[in-house]
Design an enzyme around this catalytic site. Structure first.
Site, mmCIF file in Angstrom:
data_model
loop_
_atom_site.group_PDB
_atom_site.id
_atom_site.type_symbol
_atom_site.label_atom_id
_atom_site.label_comp_id
_atom_site.label_asym_id
_atom_site.label_seq_id
_atom_site.Cartn_x
_atom_site.Cartn_y
_atom_site.Cartn_z
ATOM 1 C CG ASP B 91 33.364 54.145 23.104
ATOM 2 O OD1 ASP B 91 33.933 53.500 24.005
ATOM 3 O OD2 ASP B 91 32.333 53.740 22.535
ATOM 4 C CG ASP B 288 33.132 55.876 15.354
ATOM 5 O OD1 ASP B 288 33.071 57.083 15.639
ATOM 6 O OD2 ASP B 288 32.321 55.041 15.807
ATOM 7 C CB CYS B 326 34.798 46.187 -5.329
ATOM 8 S SG CYS B 326 35.582 45.864 -3.740
ATOM 9 C CB CYS B 328 37.596 43.580 -1.712
ATOM 10 S SG CYS B 328 35.985 42.769 -1.823
ATOM 11 C CB CYS B 331 34.485 42.202 -5.594
ATOM 12 S SG CYS B 331 33.218 42.959 -4.555
ATOM 13 C CG HIS B 357 32.063 44.309 -0.564
ATOM 14 N ND1 HIS B 357 32.787 44.641 -1.704
ATOM 15 C CD2 HIS B 357 31.010 45.158 -0.520
ATOM 16 C CE1 HIS B 357 32.174 45.637 -2.322
ATOM 17 N NE2 HIS B 357 31.086 45.967 -1.636
#
Lengths: 391, 391
Positions: B91, B288, B326, B328, B331, B357
């Site tokens: 930015d 974002d 999930c 991931c 999880c 997560h």
């Protein structure tokens, strides 16, 4: 058998072996990272596996306060609670309450102490420490001992040692009567945790702890009388409490002579990478220490080129790896400049990466020690004209 | 060309595409995790790669203060500095200094502000923001804009928008004159960083930013006049500054109509998982937000079953996974009870796992959006009797 110990090679007093526990095998000599509150601070369990961590240490005092023994027991024990399906050892809480010098009172019955969190009052005895450790369900648990302060006079060292011996006998009695209550030891426990259980009928192993201050004769007596009570493994406690390192080494070397060579020997709470290699060569099989993880949080990193304090400004423009001789994820990817920036900016990733590197350094040190013991053994066999059986 | 944008499928106003930058390709619509100080707090770069992160956002204001632009430039730019050899966007610092409402003074020339770290005085202008962003070397950099506060009256909104337009022209001029100074753009830079350089002759891409407060006519004018200045991509700024969400959506939808459809469109600083999916379906290509990472640090977790505040006591005994839908690492390994314990005990691993997560949830959301745009496109082709060219 819930614990087997096999010695596979020796080099002088040093030995390489294999310790078989309900949750897996451990190659010895082994370094055990400290996971105080069921977490090695900042490092996930899959990363610990990748680093080659074989056994973790949990602190009973801290786990007793948070999340509480009942909570862990109901969830199937520490291994399931923290998703670490590998060996775990818990200390007895004795050393931790010993550290709360302002907040504890010791009697023959046990120790009354105040929580460092909220000041609430609690009591640990040889029996209640067993109860807590059985509830937590580590593979190896420790007798509740009194860690004698340093310095201490002869009378104090003897009285403290004698009490630790009486506590060891009390702890063993309680453990023998209750060892089947371990969360993963019964059919009942599979129902609770809704998972298959391969450990039915297995129990934890309780290790005795040798005390006796810095007096070699008291250490000998403590070792012999602890062995008389009888445990599947023996620890040397009460060291690294402020005494000079030469004295630590002297006490370790002398105490090891009085411990049975066919049982694992655990030296508690030491030390630097050089020291753990040295103690292993003296015949110590297991060690734990907060140094690699705690130093990492303070930006102190162990490397093949010596210790580095990553906070120093001279690393701000250093594009080189932390340790050019290290193959860990940190050294193979990041520069000293980046690690310095993370530390200086108080980024959480600093702690994560520093811990990964320091643990790698400790684990690599022990790997090298094991390897060198095997090589020496091999050299001896070769020089004697023997051929080793193939593995 | 230092930036290419290809649209590969559309579904209503939503589009699926590919953005090609010097450091790699990005599938759009894309969610960009925020790595404020050259680190997504608590998560290592190899783990970000494993999660499928394709582009990171860095904050110029923060990096300018620590470790400093010169430091990053000398070390080869952000990608090399943080060992992230993939796309990065910075930015302009405009929004960050806007947030320092007590510590800044805005004039036509630029913004004087005080560091939140030590109170030292600094100055950002359209030109110095370009200079900083060229030194940091992100693949995509942003024009220095004034983020109009909310609420603001008509006069204030217009004046602020007009200044942002003048600043955009000044920034573009500076960028065009200095774009070859990017740390990875010259033969010189390979010498400095002692690494091979595949980017010789490539430059960064500067995006313009549409402002105009909450007034749709001003937004239209800002979009048209920013497009007139001419940029390879356009952002919608000045939203998520306290206005109701329905108004945010109205401004986004309306502004998008005035942005060229063949250029990437970046909506800055939004939003919840539902919102990013919605904005993507309206034709936004890049987004974002600090929400997934910041919420993680506060124990707020996004799941397929809704938001969870993991600190709540009701999770203390919950042996189930955080999100059963999930896949991931968190999880698939840990229980809610363990995550709750880590958070309640203030363990650093709580932040690490929660962030992994939440990022997974955001990235999965965008994957699903991209997939659904492709499917719709496919459905349209099929219904029209066309066959798609094979990839």
């Amino acid at each position: 058998m819930s614990l087997q110990f096999q010695i596979e090679a020796t080099s002088g007093p040093g030995r390489r072996g294999r310790l078989i526990t309900p949750h897996g095998e451990i190659e010895t000599p082994i370094f055990m990272p400290v996971g105080t509150l069921a977490s090695v601070k900042g490092v996930s369990q899959d990363l610990l596996e990748e680093l080659g961590v074989q056994i973790l240490l949990g602190n009973t005092y801290h786990l007793y306060l948070r999340p509480g023994v009942d909570q862990v027991r109901r969830l199937g024990g520490l291994q399931r609670f923290m998703a670490w399906p590998h060996p775990i050892l818990t200390d007895s809480g004795g050393f931790q309450v010993f550290s709360l010098s302002e907040l504890r009172k010791v009697t023959e019955e046990g120790v009354t102490f105040r929580s460092h969190l909220d000041g609430s009052s609690h009591f640990f005895s040889p029996e209640s420490s067993m109860e807590a450790q059985i509830g937590l369900g580590a593979d190896i648990i420790m007798a509740f001992d009194e860690c004698t302060e340093y310095p201490a006079d002869q009378d104090r060292m003897r009285k403290s040692m004698e009490m630790t011996l009486r506590w060891a006998a009390r702890g063993k009695k309680y453990f023998e009567e209750h060892k089947n209550e371990v969360p993963w030891g019964s059919r009942q426990s599979s129902v609770i945790s809704r998972q298959p259980n391969n450990h039915i009928g297995q129990t934890q192993s309780l290790f005795g702890i040798v005390q006796g201050g810095m007096d070699l004769a008291l250490r000998k007596e403590s070792a012999e009388r602890t062995v008389e009570i009888g445990f599947p493994g023996y620890a040397i406690g009460g060291l690294s409490v402020g005494e000079p390192r030469s004295l630590t080494r002297e006490v370790v070397e002398s105490t090891l002579e009085h411990l049975p060579s066919d049982k694992p020997r655990y030296l508690m709470g030491v030390g630097t990478p050089e020291e753990i290699a040295q103690y292993a060569s003296l015949g110590v099989d297991m060690m734990d220490c907060v140094l690699p993880t705690r130093a990492a949080r303070h930006g102190l990193l162990f490397t093949s080129e010596g210790k580095i304090s990553i906070k120093q400004a001279r690393y701000a423009s250093d594009a080189g790896p932390l340790d050019p001789n290290c193959g860990c994820r940190v050294c193979s990817r990041y520069s000293r400049a980046y690690l310095r920036h993370l530390y200086a900016s108080n980024e959480v990733l600093a702690q994560v990466l520093n811990t990964v590197h320091n643990l790698t350094f400790y684990l690599d040190t022990m790997r090298a020690v094991r390897h060198s013991i095997s090589l020496e053994e091999e050299a001896r066999f070769l020089s004697e004209g023997w051929s080793r059986p193939k593995p």
